[in-house]
Design a protein around this motif. Structure first.
Motif, mmCIF file in Angstrom:
data_model
loop_
_atom_site.group_PDB
_atom_site.id
_atom_site.type_symbol
_atom_site.label_atom_id
_atom_site.label_comp_id
_atom_site.label_asym_id
_atom_site.label_seq_id
_atom_site.Cartn_x
_atom_site.Cartn_y
_atom_site.Cartn_z
ATOM 1 N N SER A 27 0.833 -1.208 0.000
ATOM 2 C CA SER A 27 0.000 0.000 0.000
ATOM 3 C C SER A 27 0.865 1.254 0.000
ATOM 4 C CB SER A 27 -0.928 0.008 1.214
ATOM 5 O OG SER A 27 -1.782 -1.116 1.181
ATOM 6 N N GLN A 30 -7.551 0.038 -0.222
ATOM 7 C CA GLN A 30 -7.750 -1.242 0.448
ATOM 8 C C GLN A 30 -8.930 -1.173 1.422
ATOM 9 O OE1 GLN A 30 -4.121 -2.488 2.333
ATOM 10 N NE2 GLN A 30 -4.818 -4.574 2.625
ATOM 11 N N ASP A 43 -5.955 -1.476 -4.789
ATOM 12 C CA ASP A 43 -5.321 -2.074 -3.619
ATOM 13 C C ASP A 43 -6.213 -3.170 -3.048
ATOM 14 O OD1 ASP A 43 -3.741 -2.668 -1.476
ATOM 15 O OD2 ASP A 43 -3.510 -0.592 -0.785
HETATM 16 MG MG LIG Z 1 -1.997 -2.836 2.105
#
Ligand SMILES: [Mg+2]
Ligand SMILES: Nc1ncnc2c1ncn2[C@@H]1O[C@H](COP(=O)(O)OP(=O)(O)OP(=O)(O)O)[C@@H](O)[C@H]1O
Lengths: 249, 272
Positions: free
Chosen positions: B55, B92, B168
């Protein structure tokens, strides 16, 4: 028919009936010296509220409270947003706000009277002072707890800062800000009435103080019921709005 | 002068070090040094052990954070903390706005774009249909499952028609079957839009099925330890999981990753 008497409405009705029963019971025990029965109070208020002297006092209090509320909300939100958006500032000023908040506001009243005189502005200032800090504290906490990923989304969509605040921070923080506004509303009302009670020639607070001085039990009870009713209804409306806001998150 | 086109994204010696979490803590070396090149129009996937800095890498490429050392360039221009035009990100975490309906969430992506109203409506309807959200347009995110909320975020990114789409772990919350089908949708979209896609995933088979190239990252601080070319044709779909080459690619990814994943679990000795 019974379909309408459900949920929160039924709860409120139950509470109301319960309070009336309690009141009546208390009246039977204590008697005429210190209390009036619900029915006597209602009859008295019916007469009093239609008398020509009532409306000007109500208008005065309404005006003072309205102004105080507008000020408390505007100043409270501005302080809350500026501190909430700035980590350093909020770390520095949060303890200060909490400290100021815990001072009994009545100690400030003489100073306010000196500054604003005996007119409506002192009441407005006193009411606003009560509301500003809780609104600021709630707003600050709300703004600070806006999820970082919402702000990142705004940056990726290239929103300018002001638009990100209006379109993302404000709605994201709204449920919590609203909780602060609810408390600010009640405290501003209390502050305005206190201001009227201690140094004023007009308004419901002044009437109440006067009635206490003259031991006018009818008027004391009538005004108390009127103010409690107003605060209760307003609080219920704000609470249900708040619940609706929170239901989405 | 040169016949090699500039890559869409170029990362040279990119590193990220976070300041210490507490007064007594040490700085967190989250990523790199790492060199990476995203070619125009390719589908690039990244796999790596959890917490290795995937990330963090995505945020560097998006311009959401600045590299502590090294350079990141988008279309040949260095980016330092400002977001380049034409980048879309699906995070994410769930980033759908709970105060807006599904339709308004998607429309939010178009707020800043100077497009005629009917073009906006057209894009929104198409994104709703593509992500299977048409019958939920008037719902609020709280009424949807986690996977559907993630699809709302994908749709909100799609309507802006970005040149570079950064994803993500967008299918983390989905079951395996839905994941394969969503994978087909992403492939479709990648083919139709001609966008470059950068996809972070923890599922090796997903990377092997979707990507042209797959970057394998080491345990934190994440570096690229392998880049696998899949050689798939452009008009592929989830049925390539039946191919022999698919098994070979997945196996190679796992070989590279096994030791690193153990490291990130704290089994340093077992890595040999
Ligand atoms: Mg991540
Ligand atoms: N803002 C931050 N401050 C300090 N440390 C951070 C920050 N963001 C990430 N880290 C640390 O950097 C490392 C890499 O984080 P990152 O989120 O990039 O990993 P990841 O590969 O995406 O993990 P996952 O597979 O769990 O999504 C982690 O050890 C994390 O704790």
């Amino acid at each position: 028919m019974s379909r309408f008497i459900t949920g929160p409405f039924r709860n409120a009705l139950t509470l109301l009936v319960g309070l009336l029963v309690l009141w009546q019971a208390l009246y039977w025990v204590v008697g005429d010296v210190a209390l009036r029965s619900p029915l006597q109070t209602a009859a008295f208020m019916g007469r009093f509220m239609t008398s020509p002297q009532f409306l000007p006092h109500l208008a005065e209090t309404g005006r003072a409270f309205g102004l105080a509320l507008v000020l408390a909300v505007a100043i409270g939100l501005s302080i809350g947003f500026s501190l909430g958006l700035n980590r350093f500032m909020s770390d520095v000023f949060e303890p200060v706000l909490v400290a100021v908040y815990s001072i009994p506001k009545i100690t400030l009243y003489p100073i306010l009277l000196l500054a604003f005189g005996l007119g409506i502005s002192a009441k407005v200032a006193f009411g606003a002072i009560h509301g500003i800090i809780p609104i600021a504290l709630f707003t600050m906490a709300a703004v600070r707890s806006v999820r970082k990923v919402y702000l990142k989304t705004g940056r990726v969509l290239r929103l300018p800062p002001t638009e990100a605040i209006l379109r993302i921070v404000l709605p994201a923080a709204m449920p919590e800000i609203f909780a602060g506004l609810r408390i600010g509303f009640s405290l501003t009302l209390i502050g305005t009435l206190l201001g009227e009670m201690f140094a004023s020639q007009r308004g419901l607070g002044f009437l109440l103080m006067n009635a206490i001085g003259l031991h006018n039990v009818d008027l004391i009870m009538g005004l108390t019921v009127l103010l409690a009713g107003f605060a209760g209804v307003a609080s219920a409306v704000l609470l249900s709005l708040n619940k609706r806001l929170q239901a989405r998150t | 002068m040169r016949d090699v086109p500039t890559p869409l994204v170029l990362l040279r010696g990119g590193e990220k070090v976070f300041p210490p979490p507490g007064p007594s803590g040490r700085p967190v070396h989250a990523l790199g040094p790492l060199d990476l090149e995203l070619r125009r129009g390719e589908f690039f996937a990244v796999v790596g052990p959890s917490g290795c800095g995937k990330s963090t890498l995505l945020e560097l490429i998006a311009g959401l954070s600045t590299a502590s050392r090294g350079e990141v360039a988008f279309e040949g221009r260095p980016i330092r903390g400002e977001i380049p035009d034409g980048v879309g990100v699906v995070f994410q975490e769930d980033a759908s706005f709970p105060w807006l309906t599904v339709r308004d969430n998607i429309a939010f992506g178009l707020k800043r774009l100077p497009l005629p109203a009917d073009e906006k409506t057209r894009r929104i309807e198409r994104a709703l249909a593509m992500m299977g959200l048409a019958s939920f347009a008037a719902s609020y995110p709280a009424q949807l499952s986690g996977g559907m909320r993630q699809r709302v975020c994908i749709a909100r990114t799609l309507v802006t028609e970005p040149k570079l789409i950064l994803l993500d772990e967008p299918f983390g919350a989905l079951d395996q079957q839905t994941r394969l089908l969503m994978g087909d949708e992403v492939l479709n979209l990648w083919r139709k839009t001609g966008a470059t896609v950068f996809l972070i995933t923890h599922a090796l088979d997903e990377a092997a099925m979707l990507a042209d190239r797959i970057g394998v990252m080491s345990a934190r601080p994440g570096r690229l330890i392998d880049v696998v070319e899949t050689g798939w044709p452009r008009d592929r779909d989830s049925r390539i999981v039946e191919e022999e080459a698919f098994g070979a690619i997945t196996a190679r990814l796992w070989r590279s990753l096994r030791a690193e994943s153990m490291k990130s679990l704290g089994h340093a000795g077992a890595a040999a």
